[in-house]
Design a protein around this motif. Structure first.
Motif, short mmCIF file in Angstrom:
data_model
loop_
_atom_site.label_atom_id
_atom_site.label_comp_id
_atom_site.label_asym_id
_atom_site.label_seq_id
_atom_site.Cartn_x
_atom_site.Cartn_y
_atom_site.Cartn_z
N TYR A 64 0.83 -1.20 0.00
CA TYR A 64 0.00 0.00 0.00
C TYR A 64 0.87 1.25 0.00
O TYR A 64 0.60 2.21 -0.72
CB TYR A 64 -0.93 -0.01 1.21
CG TYR A 64 -1.97 1.08 1.18
CD1 TYR A 64 -3.20 0.88 0.59
CD2 TYR A 64 -1.70 2.33 1.75
CE1 TYR A 64 -4.16 1.87 0.56
CE2 TYR A 64 -2.65 3.34 1.72
CZ TYR A 64 -3.88 3.10 1.12
OH TYR A 64 -4.82 4.10 1.08
N ALA A 68 0.74 4.02 -2.81
CA ALA A 68 0.33 5.36 -2.41
C ALA A 68 1.40 6.41 -2.71
O ALA A 68 1.09 7.56 -3.00
CB ALA A 68 -0.02 5.38 -0.93
N GLU A 81 -5.08 0.55 -4.52
CA GLU A 81 -5.12 0.92 -3.09
C GLU A 81 -6.38 0.37 -2.43
O GLU A 81 -6.34 -0.16 -1.32
CB GLU A 81 -5.08 2.44 -2.94
CG GLU A 81 -3.73 3.06 -3.22
CD GLU A 81 -3.78 4.58 -3.16
OE1 GLU A 81 -4.89 5.17 -3.20
OE2 GLU A 81 -2.70 5.18 -3.07
N GLN A 157 -8.62 7.85 1.53
CA GLN A 157 -8.35 7.75 0.09
C GLN A 157 -9.46 8.38 -0.74
O GLN A 157 -9.19 9.04 -1.73
CB GLN A 157 -8.21 6.27 -0.25
CG GLN A 157 -8.11 5.98 -1.71
CD GLN A 157 -8.11 4.47 -1.94
OE1 GLN A 157 -7.76 3.70 -1.07
NE2 GLN A 157 -8.50 4.08 -3.13
#
Length: 177
Positions: A64, A68, A81, A157
């Motif tokens: 992740y 990211a 993600e 997110q």
């Protein structure tokens, strides 16, 4: 404690039968061994589930972070993600359910131990309920913290996308020779 009467030469005698006077039968010994072994197996399963969960979570957290921190905001990045966060949250929840199932089985085995009077002959291969519940909290709290962490990352997110940099574009430029 049981009172038993016996007749000897026309006199009635009373004596007490206690656990000290009795020995466990071969069946009770075998049953105690089986219960103790099954409790040990269930405790091992809970530990193994936590180990695999934490290993998986470590890989997904690293994945992740790599996704990211990549450049740009492409739909593929958001999808990846989301997939990582959802899969990791589901694994943490499944691990929590497995640990709870193992505890339910151990409680059943403790009940079997008590119902069959094995306390009279053998030491308990398990702790009392208060100590046992304190020992379960780390496993429960780790799983719950992981679920909460992935939920927060999903929330952040979608609702706090940060700076929307355009995706890096590559252009082929003809040579000037």
């Amino acid at each position: 404690m049981v009172l038993v009467a016996r007749v000897q030469r026309s006199r009635l005698y009373r004596f007490r039968i206690t656990a000290a006077n009795l020995k466990p039968s071969a069946g009770q010994v075998r049953y105690a061994e089986m219960i103790a072994k099954q409790i040990e197996v269930e405790q091992g399963l809970a530990g193994t589930r936590m180990m695999w969960n934490l290993t998986f979570q470590g890989f997904t957290i690293a994945g992740y972070a790599l996704v990211a921190s990549s450049n740009g905001a492409t739909p593929a990045k958001v999808t990846l993600e989301t997939l990582i966060a959802v899969a990791s949250g589901v694994i943490a929840y499944a691990t929590l359910r497995g640990i709870v199932a193992s505890q339910v089985q151990r409680q059943y085995l403790k009940l079997c131990w008590t119902k069959n009077g094995l306390d009279e002959f053998f030491p308990q291969p398990f702790s009392n309920s208060q100590t046992s519940s304190r020992g379960r909290w780390p496993s429960y709290s780790i799983c719950l913290a992981l679920i909460a962490m992935w939920a927060v990352l999903l929330y952040a997110q979608f609702w706090y996308p940060g700076d929307k940099e355009p995706a890096t574009q590559i252009q082929i430029v003809p040579s000037t020779s």
